[in-house]
Scaffold this active site. Structure first.
Site, PDB file in Angstrom:
ATOM      1  N   CYS A 281       0.820  -1.214   0.000  1.00 16.44           N
ATOM      2  CA  CYS A 281       0.000   0.000   0.000  1.00 16.44           C
ATOM      3  C   CYS A 281       0.855   1.266   0.000  1.00 16.44           C
ATOM      4  CB  CYS A 281      -0.887   0.021   1.232  1.00 16.44           C
ATOM      5  SG  CYS A 281      -1.920  -1.426   1.383  1.00 16.44           S
TER       6      CYS A 281
ATOM      7  N   GLU B 164       8.929 -16.321  -8.707  1.00 15.18           N
ATOM      8  CA  GLU B 164       8.295 -15.014  -8.499  1.00 15.18           C
ATOM      9  C   GLU B 164       7.711 -14.416  -9.777  1.00 15.18           C
ATOM     10  OE1 GLU B 164      11.480 -12.599  -6.751  1.00 15.18           O
ATOM     11  OE2 GLU B 164       9.960 -11.683  -5.490  1.00 15.18           O
TER      12      GLU B 164
ATOM     13  N   LYS C 202       6.381  -4.740  -3.632  1.00 10.13           N
ATOM     14  CA  LYS C 202       7.801  -4.419  -3.565  1.00 10.13           C
ATOM     15  C   LYS C 202       8.270  -4.281  -2.125  1.00 10.13           C
ATOM     16  CE  LYS C 202      11.853  -3.457  -4.965  1.00 10.13           C
ATOM     17  NZ  LYS C 202      12.627  -4.646  -5.378  1.00 10.13           N
TER      18      LYS C 202
ATOM     19  N   ARG D 122       5.692  -0.372  -6.001  1.00 10.19           N
ATOM     20  CA  ARG D 122       5.622  -1.157  -4.761  1.00 10.19           C
ATOM     21  C   ARG D 122       4.637  -2.310  -4.878  1.00 10.19           C
ATOM     22  NH1 ARG D 122       6.573   2.852  -0.051  1.00 10.19           N
ATOM     23  NH2 ARG D 122       5.201   1.497   1.106  1.00 10.19           N
TER      24      ARG D 122
ATOM     25  N   GLU E 248      18.310 -18.410  -4.604  1.00 12.75           N
ATOM     26  CA  GLU E 248      17.901 -17.123  -5.168  1.00 12.75           C
ATOM     27  C   GLU E 248      17.432 -17.287  -6.620  1.00 12.75           C
ATOM     28  OE1 GLU E 248      17.031 -14.361  -4.323  1.00 12.75           O
ATOM     29  OE2 GLU E 248      17.444 -12.923  -5.904  1.00 12.75           O
TER      30      GLU E 248
ATOM     31  N   ASN F 249      -2.280   2.217   5.593  1.00 10.58           N
ATOM     32  CA  ASN F 249      -1.362   1.107   5.285  1.00 10.58           C
ATOM     33  C   ASN F 249      -1.179   0.323   6.565  1.00 10.58           C
ATOM     34  OD1 ASN F 249      -0.977   2.322   2.872  1.00 10.58           O
ATOM     35  ND2 ASN F 249       1.169   2.862   3.206  1.00 10.58           N
ATOM     36  N   GLY F 250      -1.086  -0.992   6.465  1.00 11.47           N
ATOM     37  CA  GLY F 250      -0.844  -1.804   7.659  1.00 11.47           C
ATOM     38  C   GLY F 250      -2.014  -2.727   7.922  1.00 11.47           C
TER      39      GLY F 250
ATOM     40  N   LYS G  98      13.717 -16.287  -7.921  1.00 14.93           N
ATOM     41  CA  LYS G  98      13.487 -15.360  -9.039  1.00 14.93           C
ATOM     42  C   LYS G  98      12.552 -16.004 -10.058  1.00 14.93           C
ATOM     43  CE  LYS G  98      14.438 -12.253  -7.810  1.00 14.93           C
ATOM     44  NZ  LYS G  98      15.066 -12.062  -6.547  1.00 14.93           N
TER      45      LYS G  98
ATOM     46  N   HIS H 245      18.809 -37.724  -1.324  1.00 13.64           N
ATOM     47  CA  HIS H 245      18.017 -37.919  -0.108  1.00 13.64           C
ATOM     48  C   HIS H 245      16.542 -37.587  -0.336  1.00 13.64           C
ATOM     49  CE1 HIS H 245      21.610 -38.746   2.184  1.00 13.64           C
ATOM     50  NE2 HIS H 245      22.170 -37.659   1.682  1.00 13.64           N
TER      51      HIS H 245
ATOM     52  N   TRP I 173      -2.841  -2.899  -1.523  1.00  9.58           N
ATOM     53  CA  TRP I 173      -2.434  -4.293  -1.733  1.00  9.58           C
ATOM     54  C   TRP I 173      -3.265  -5.088  -0.740  1.00  9.58           C
ATOM     55  CZ3 TRP I 173       0.310  -8.094   1.166  1.00  9.58           C
ATOM     56  CH2 TRP I 173       0.824  -9.149   0.395  1.00  9.58           C
TER      57      TRP I 173
END
Ligand code: M6R
Length: 622
Positions: free
Chosen positions: A2, A502, A617, A27, A495, A108-109, A499, A518, A73
């Site tokens: 947000c 995502e 973001k 964001r 990583e 926001n929150g 990527k 294993h 968001w």
């Protein structure tokens, strides 16, 4: 995540509000809206992009001198117009259409006790129009309003549990805007004419409007009016200008230019040589002072510690995992790395002689901030952050800091911030090694020389893009992928997998290659591409055995090998040869083709690369 923009001015502020939202788009969000005072409360909301909101505003001629705007968001309630902010209060006692609201609010929150507040407000006759936790704040302020919005907001804050940054105005006091924050960032901007004042969740939202910024601290409340503003702290004690100074902040709106690139992510991948050069600029020798905080000496702190605890999330967590290998092998200091959201809630054994290192691009990640505060509450006062935003809450709250200079990162998938973090963490390793008597002058000179050459080495890796594009064409048709690495390249495999999932939405997992037999080997078939990070290091021969295990099951290997790794392309074995083996800094080079692989695979699948579904973001909620 947000974003908030608010303004009080003597001119129409709608263009500033909406352009501010556009600057916060990076964001991540799923709906947006703007509300102004114009002989009452008026608003426009959309579940499309900010550009669509702009078109709506152009049609309706929405104008006003006081207003608030928001990118949402979704956390409580689906992405839908009725859940989009700003929210208006309604009632009590009448249906919403017959009783126009008087309070407008963005948030926001997350309000944790929203259920109980909702029930008590409904009992008073308030009608709810959305499923959001935010709407309860709006009605709560309305229920406490008695002609003074500042007093009503302060009274409401006492009932809220959770995290929030809010901006709120009332139609009965049309030239007044109140802001407050606990756990989510909020800044105040002073306009060049000193008449207009702004609120925003991020200085970037006000780029080009004002660079005169006041950072609100935890619990602060701001009362903003035309030509003046007041701030109080969490005990509602007035704050002086010295306590919350106006700072000049250069938030580059220019970072939003795409230039010749198709997406910000691509641009940011290609900015890595520059980001690393900037991050290491001026570092000609290893000095603890590189990590000094505003009031603390790193030399003193480094002498007082016997271990390191790294706290971070997502990609930043993987940079911490890589650094653990460096810290233990070069600085010989015991190092633990924890996912921030886990650490904050588990029982752990605190050691006051630990250096707590947080790693964060944004410096505002709620879980990482909470983990830091948890560590501090356990008596671990030596804290250091590797952070990309000098003005962030994280930098303010840590004793020591190293600011990476990756520049603004717009793409949700972190790339240049990751390699810049690694550069900062490598420097920290060397500084701790030096402080512990583990770094000879010869070794220091060797490492500095290698760091200086990094931008050129990264440039050479970026030149491999055409070969990575050929791999991406194969990957675009897959639904699963496996990533393998060993030692300090295992976090690079993690990583790479993050990527890919995502932005391309391909299911990807990473394993330390020795773990293959294993369990995950059961997944390997000809339909499963297996990416292997294979630098010419001490573990290469072991890794080659793991690669044979894959080939023997018909798995198709995609291998990143150094010039002297002696792995040749063959049927079912695709090799990209990295330009040079880069010793301890090799992870910084090997991650780049993996970023490019994710990027080109996502492009081939036609996903929204810079704004992947469901992701934001800056994750400023828990
Ligand atoms: O701003 P931070 O570095 O604290 O963010 C941490 C994660 O949210 C972030 O790295 C996230 O995993 C990225 N989307 C990864 O590309």
């Amino acid at each position: 995540m947000c974003g908030i923009v608010g303004a009080v001015s003597n001119q129409n502020i709608v263009p500033i509000l909406v352009q501010g939202l556009a600057r916060l788009e990076y964001r991540g969000y799923d709906s947006c809206g703007v509300a102004v005072y114009a002989n009452g409360l008026k608003r426009a909301r959309s579940t499309a992009r900010v550009s669509e909101l702009m078109a709506q505003i152009a049609t309706t001629h929405l104008q006003g001198t006081t207003g608030i705007a928001h990118t949402r968001w979704a956390t409580h309630g689906a992405p839908a117009v009725h859940n989009a902010h700003p929210h208006f209060s309604h009632g009590p006692g009448a249906d919403a259409s017959s009783r126009p609201g008087r309070i407008a609010l963005v948030h926001n929150g997350i309000i944790e006790n929203h259920d109980e507040l909702r029930a008590s407000l409904q009992a008073k006759g308030y009608l709810f129009q959305s499923q959001t936790d935010t709407e309860v704040i709006c009605h709560l302020v309305d229920s406490l309003y008695d002609g003074d919005l500042f007093e009503a907001v302060k009274a409401a804050l006492g009932s809220l549990r959770g995290a929030y940054a809010i901006a709120v105005f009332c139609k009965d006091e049309p030239h007044r805007l109140i802001g407050a924050r606990v756990g989510s960032p909020l800044i105040l901007g002073v306009g060049p004419d000193s008449q207009s004042h702004y609120l925003a969740s991020d200085a970037m939202a006000l780029a080009g409007v004002t660079d005169q910024i006041v950072y609100l601290e935890e619990g602060d409340v701001a009362d903003i009016q035309l030509g003046k503003y007041w701030l109080v702290d969490k005990a509602f004690k007035p704050l002086t200008a010295a306590q919350r100074p106006v700072k000049t902040v250069h938030a580059h709106s220019g970072a939003a230019e795409l230039g010749p690139y198709r997406h910000y992510m691509q641009k940011e991948i290609f900015e890595q040589p520059r980001a690393i050069a900037d991050t290491l600029e001026g570092v000609t020798s290893i000095q603890p002072e590189l990590f000094d905080g505003a009031d603390a000496s790193a030399a003193r702190v480094f002498k007082d510690i016997d271990s390191v605890l790294i706290l971070a999330c997502g990609t930043s967590y993987y940079s911490g995992c890589t650094a653990k290998y460096w810290l233990e092998s070069i600085a010989k200091i015991p190092t633990q790395v924890e996912v921030a959201s886990e650490y904050r809630y588990r029982d752990s054994v605190p050691n006051p002689r630990t250096l707590v290192v947080t790693i964060t691009q944004s410096g505002e990640t709620a879980d990482t901030l909470a983990a830091l505060r948890h560590a501090q509450s356990l008596g671990m006062t030596h804290t250091l952050t590797i952070c990309n935003v000098a003005t962030s809450a994280m930098v303010r709250e840590c004793e020591l800091a190293y600011i990476t200079r990756a520049g603004v990162e717009i793409g949700v998938a972190s790339t240049k911030a990751f390699t810049a973090q690694l550069a900062g963490l490598f420097l920290l390793t060397l500084a701790l090694a030096q402080s512990r008597g583990m770094l000879s002058d010869t070794e220091e000179a060797r490492h500095i020389k290698a760091m200086r050459h990094l931008p050129a080495a990264l440039q050479a890796v970026l030149a491999l893009e055409p070969q990575v594009i050929a791999w991406a064409e194969d990957f675009a048709a897959k639904e699963n992928a496996l990533f393998l690495g060993r030692g300090m390249h295992y976090p690079i495999a993690l990583e790479g997998a993050l990527k890919l999932k995502e932005i391309s939405y391909i299911h990807a997992e990473a394993y330390p290659a020795g773990e293959l037999k294993h369990g995950p080997l059961a997944l390997v078939t000809s339909a499963m591409p297996v990416v292997t990070v294979a630098p010419h290091d001490a573990l290469l021969e072991k890794l080659k055995s793991n690669m044979h295990e894959v080939r023997a099951r018909g798995g198709v290997l995609y291998v990143l090998a150094d010039a002297d790794s002696k792995i040749e392309s063959a049927e079912g074995l695709h090799v990209i040869r990295m330009p040079e083996h880069y010793g301890e800094l090799s992870p910084m080079l090997h991650v780049v083709p993996l970023q490019l692989l994710a990027y080109h695979t996502a492009c081939a699948r036609g996903t929204d690369v810079d704004k992947p579904r469901n992701l934001a973001k800056s994750v400023t909620v828990e």
